[in-house]
Design an enzyme around this catalytic site. Structure first.
Site, PDB file in Angstrom:
ATOM      1  N   ASN A  42     -42.327   1.154  -8.953  1.00 51.19           N
ATOM      2  CA  ASN A  42     -41.946   1.106 -10.287  1.00 51.19           C
ATOM      3  C   ASN A  42     -42.201   2.573 -10.806  1.00 51.19           C
ATOM      4  O   ASN A  42     -43.044   3.432 -10.491  1.00 51.19           O
ATOM      5  CB  ASN A  42     -42.767  -0.084 -11.026  1.00 51.19           C
ATOM      6  CG  ASN A  42     -44.156  -0.161 -10.564  1.00 51.19           C
ATOM      7  OD1 ASN A  42     -44.512   0.256  -9.557  1.00 51.19           O
ATOM      8  ND2 ASN A  42     -44.819  -0.554 -11.536  1.00 51.19           N
ATOM      9  N   GLU A  44     -43.059   4.217 -14.586  1.00 50.94           N
ATOM     10  CA  GLU A  44     -43.254   3.826 -15.755  1.00 50.94           C
ATOM     11  C   GLU A  44     -43.112   5.022 -16.913  1.00 50.94           C
ATOM     12  O   GLU A  44     -42.965   6.154 -16.110  1.00 50.94           O
ATOM     13  CB  GLU A  44     -44.531   3.333 -15.982  1.00 50.94           C
ATOM     14  CG  GLU A  44     -44.799   1.789 -15.375  1.00 50.94           C
ATOM     15  CD  GLU A  44     -46.311   1.228 -15.718  1.00 50.94           C
ATOM     16  OE1 GLU A  44     -46.974   1.675 -16.162  1.00 50.94           O
ATOM     17  OE2 GLU A  44     -46.262  -0.133 -15.221  1.00 50.94           O
ATOM     18  N   CYS A  53     -38.352  -0.856 -12.678  1.00 53.26           N
ATOM     19  CA  CYS A  53     -39.025  -1.846 -11.605  1.00 53.26           C
ATOM     20  C   CYS A  53     -38.770  -1.254 -10.323  1.00 53.26           C
ATOM     21  O   CYS A  53     -37.923  -0.441 -10.120  1.00 53.26           O
ATOM     22  CB  CYS A  53     -38.563  -3.190 -11.756  1.00 53.26           C
ATOM     23  SG  CYS A  53     -38.842  -4.194 -13.268  1.00 53.26           S
ATOM     24  N   GLU A  55     -37.644  -2.729  -7.469  1.00 58.37           N
ATOM     25  CA  GLU A  55     -36.431  -3.172  -6.927  1.00 58.37           C
ATOM     26  C   GLU A  55     -35.357  -2.491  -7.367  1.00 58.37           C
ATOM     27  O   GLU A  55     -34.424  -2.125  -6.756  1.00 58.37           O
ATOM     28  CB  GLU A  55     -36.258  -4.952  -7.575  1.00 58.37           C
ATOM     29  CG  GLU A  55     -37.418  -5.679  -7.093  1.00 58.37           C
ATOM     30  CD  GLU A  55     -38.394  -5.819  -7.937  1.00 58.37           C
ATOM     31  OE1 GLU A  55     -38.788  -4.987  -8.601  1.00 58.37           O
ATOM     32  OE2 GLU A  55     -39.043  -6.831  -8.036  1.00 58.37           O
ATOM     33  N   CYS A  86     -38.733  -9.513 -11.373  1.00 60.51           N
ATOM     34  CA  CYS A  86     -38.471 -10.185 -12.764  1.00 60.51           C
ATOM     35  C   CYS A  86     -37.074 -10.647 -13.040  1.00 60.51           C
ATOM     36  O   CYS A  86     -36.096 -10.191 -12.263  1.00 60.51           O
ATOM     37  CB  CYS A  86     -38.812  -8.862 -13.783  1.00 60.51           C
ATOM     38  SG  CYS A  86     -37.496  -7.857 -13.948  1.00 60.51           S
ATOM     39  N   CYS A  89     -34.367  -7.676 -12.587  1.00 57.38           N
ATOM     40  CA  CYS A  89     -34.075  -7.542 -11.393  1.00 57.38           C
ATOM     41  C   CYS A  89     -33.533  -8.556 -10.648  1.00 57.38           C
ATOM     42  O   CYS A  89     -32.321  -8.303  -9.734  1.00 57.38           O
ATOM     43  CB  CYS A  89     -35.340  -7.191 -10.735  1.00 57.38           C
ATOM     44  SG  CYS A  89     -36.023  -5.502 -11.206  1.00 57.38           S
TER      45      CYS A  89
END
Ligand code: THU
Length: 132
Positions: A42, A44, A53, A55, A86, A89
């Site tokens: 991830n 940010e 994310c 993925e 999530c 994803c």
């Protein structure tokens, strides 16, 4: 490649997570049908919604290197249960292969395996778009 090896790639990728805001590190390792592995973490941003994310980081790396067929993805984070992708994803994984195996795990070693399609039943797909 065995699941435990893909998980190991994801664990290493997790250590590279850029997560200064949530302090929640996630790692992913995507197995292409070529046999190549694409890792992701991830990433940010101070503008929170701009974060990505793990993925989708891995998917972006793979697609940008010419691979679009995937057999499996391992996802790891320091969660109580297995680290589940999530909703966004899940949608992105189904875009490429709803039969893709999603290997969800955590630092304790709990493991849950489902297909991307099982994680997102009734996914919206390109087939739902009008033909242009
Ligand atoms: N995160 C992922 O990388 N993958 C997921 O499937 C769930 C959430 C990241 C996004 C954010 O950087 C942090 O975990 C906390 O939500």
């Amino acid at each position: 490649m065995e699941d435990k090896d893909l998980i190991e790639y994801a664990r290493k990728a997790r250590e590279l997570a850029y997560a200064p805001y949530s302090r929640f590190q996630v790692g992913a390792a995507l197995l292409g049908k070529s046999g190549r592995v694409y890792t992701g973490c991830n990433v940010e941003s101070a503008s929170f919604p701009a974060g990505t994310c793990a993925e989708r980081c891995a998917v972006g790396k793979a697609v940008s290197e010419g691979e679009t067929e995937f057999a499996a993805i391992a996802v790891v984070c320091d969660s109580e249960g297995p680290c589940v992708p999530c909703g966004i994803c899940r949608q992105v994984l189904c875009e490429f292969n709803s039969d893709m195996r999603v290997i969800m795990t955590n630092l304790k070693g709990d493991i849950l395996v489902r297909t991307a399609g099982e994680l997102l039943p009734w996914a919206f797909t390109g087939k739902d778009l009008p033909v242009t």
